[in-house]
Design a protein around this motif. Sequence first.
Motif, short mmCIF file in Angstrom:
data_model
loop_
_atom_site.label_atom_id
_atom_site.label_comp_id
_atom_site.label_asym_id
_atom_site.label_seq_id
_atom_site.Cartn_x
_atom_site.Cartn_y
_atom_site.Cartn_z
N MET A 21 0.93 -1.10 0.09
CA MET A 21 -0.04 0.09 -0.10
C MET A 21 0.76 1.17 0.09
SD MET A 21 -2.90 1.13 2.89
CE MET A 21 -3.92 -0.24 2.36
N VAL A 22 0.48 2.33 -0.78
CA VAL A 22 1.11 3.66 -0.79
C VAL A 22 1.24 4.18 0.51
CG1 VAL A 22 1.34 5.75 -1.94
CG2 VAL A 22 0.91 3.77 -3.36
N CYS A 23 2.26 4.57 0.92
CA CYS A 23 2.13 5.57 2.20
C CYS A 23 1.00 6.69 2.24
CB CYS A 23 3.62 6.36 2.36
SG CYS A 23 3.71 7.38 3.55
N ALA A 24 0.18 6.74 3.17
CA ALA A 24 -0.88 7.55 3.30
C ALA A 24 -0.47 9.02 3.28
CB ALA A 24 -1.75 7.26 4.29
N ALA A 25 0.62 9.26 3.53
CA ALA A 25 0.96 10.72 3.57
C ALA A 25 1.19 11.12 2.12
CB ALA A 25 2.28 10.95 4.69
N LEU A 26 1.61 10.05 1.42
CA LEU A 26 1.78 10.62 -0.04
C LEU A 26 0.53 10.94 -0.99
CD1 LEU A 26 4.81 8.12 -0.66
CD2 LEU A 26 4.78 10.89 -0.12
N THR A 27 -0.59 10.55 -0.52
CA THR A 27 -1.78 10.64 -1.21
C THR A 27 -2.56 11.73 -0.99
OG1 THR A 27 -2.10 8.19 -1.61
CG2 THR A 27 -4.04 9.50 -1.84
N VAL A 28 -2.63 12.94 -1.53
CA VAL A 28 -3.07 14.05 -1.07
C VAL A 28 -4.50 14.70 -1.98
CG1 VAL A 28 -1.26 14.81 0.21
CG2 VAL A 28 -1.43 15.35 -2.12
N PRO A 29 -5.34 15.25 -1.42
CA PRO A 29 -6.37 15.99 -2.49
C PRO A 29 -5.66 16.82 -3.30
CG PRO A 29 -7.26 15.86 -0.01
CD PRO A 29 -5.50 15.58 -0.12
N ALA A 30 -6.36 17.10 -4.59
CA ALA A 30 -5.48 17.92 -5.55
C ALA A 30 -5.47 19.18 -5.13
CB ALA A 30 -6.20 17.77 -7.07
N ALA A 31 -6.49 19.71 -4.56
CA ALA A 31 -6.44 21.03 -4.22
C ALA A 31 -5.41 21.33 -3.33
CB ALA A 31 -7.95 21.57 -3.92
N GLU A 32 -5.22 20.47 -2.25
CA GLU A 32 -4.09 20.74 -1.30
C GLU A 32 -2.78 20.76 -1.66
OE1 GLU A 32 -2.54 18.13 2.63
OE2 GLU A 32 -4.54 18.10 2.10
N PHE A 34 0.40 11.31 -4.94
CA PHE A 34 -0.46 10.40 -5.49
C PHE A 34 -1.92 11.25 -5.13
CE2 PHE A 34 2.84 7.38 -5.08
CZ PHE A 34 2.67 6.35 -6.03
N ILE A 35 -2.59 11.09 -6.21
CA ILE A 35 -3.95 11.42 -6.20
C ILE A 35 -4.92 10.57 -6.44
CG2 ILE A 35 -5.55 13.20 -7.29
CD1 ILE A 35 -3.39 15.10 -7.54
N ASP A 36 -5.85 10.42 -5.49
CA ASP A 36 -6.87 9.29 -5.76
C ASP A 36 -7.97 9.87 -6.48
OD1 ASP A 36 -8.88 7.58 -5.68
OD2 ASP A 36 -8.71 6.97 -3.28
N LEU A 37 -8.08 9.60 -7.79
CA LEU A 37 -8.90 10.20 -8.74
C LEU A 37 -10.48 9.66 -8.45
CD1 LEU A 37 -7.04 10.39 -11.81
CD2 LEU A 37 -7.49 12.10 -10.63
N HIS A 38 -10.58 8.91 -7.66
CA HIS A 38 -11.94 8.37 -7.53
C HIS A 38 -12.73 9.20 -6.51
CE1 HIS A 38 -11.33 4.49 -9.19
NE2 HIS A 38 -10.55 4.06 -8.57
N ARG A 39 -11.75 9.96 -5.69
CA ARG A 39 -12.19 10.93 -4.32
C ARG A 39 -12.18 12.31 -4.96
NH1 ARG A 39 -8.95 8.61 1.00
NH2 ARG A 39 -9.81 6.29 0.87
#
Length: 317
Positions: free
Chosen positions: A1-12, A26-31
Amino acid sequence: MVCAALTVPAAELAREAAQWREPVAFIDLHREAADVPNFSLPPCPVIGVGRRDHPLAARLDTIVESSFDSEALEQAARSQPLAAATVAQLLRLLPSLSLEQGLIAESLAYAVLQGSEAHRTWVAARPSAEILPEGQVLLERVEDDLAITLDRPEAGNAIDRPMRDGLHEAFALANADLSIARVVLRAKGKAFSLGADLGEFGTTTDPARAHAIRMLTLPAREAVRCADRFEVEIDGACIGAGLELAAFARKVRASRRSWFQLPELAMGILPGAGGCVSLTHRIGRQRALLLILSGKRIGARQALDWGLIDALMDEAP
């Protein structure tokens, strides 16, 4: 699993782009509900996970596809953060440049990484290579066709200096003689090319001098000038510099057993034989980065689906 700290909202991420210090994001495009106005990228690779048709997707550096692994991409960026950032920044620029301008930009970026501690460490740790005979490039004119053949099968057609110079001269000949209607590149042996001869890495230690040499001798600089007459037939492994040059051709055919790889990032560098330019032109910057960052091998069928090759030689058209 990718480190959670590396997945951020695009606006942030857009707000923090100038201060982002991680080697990848990483940007989760599902969200992500919608596009982000004035979206800007940090210097590192920004990788999307999820929908390729999301409004943000085209603005990211790459999108994770089904046969690729997010964790492996994260690890690659962590292992070689300077190379990963440099290639991501270069690929963002290339669509706005001509092929010739792109080759200059690629060479300058490559020169920067040639002088890096990461690449010097890789060169120092590299096992001693077996000394093999020098390669050669064979030329044959048949009516209006010029056949160019890589002839170093005992080394998997790894491209050494004599072969590099021979390829440059062959494409220069095609450009000087416009009666040549078709230029076809092939190779002897079980591999099309294993890439640049690893034993020659580090022989030119001055990055500025290395860039100057590439501007005079890089085969791709001549190949792009006759790309509309250039065809390639690939059988077997097609790695690094071999793939980088082939991707400039107007038509690339490969056998079903062929496979393709860009392994340079693990060496602390980026594809420097024209591959950042040629693959961006052929398959787009996002898939080019996916190949470069992952170092993953892909087979002929996937290469055909992506448009990296145009046809399979052992299948009916």
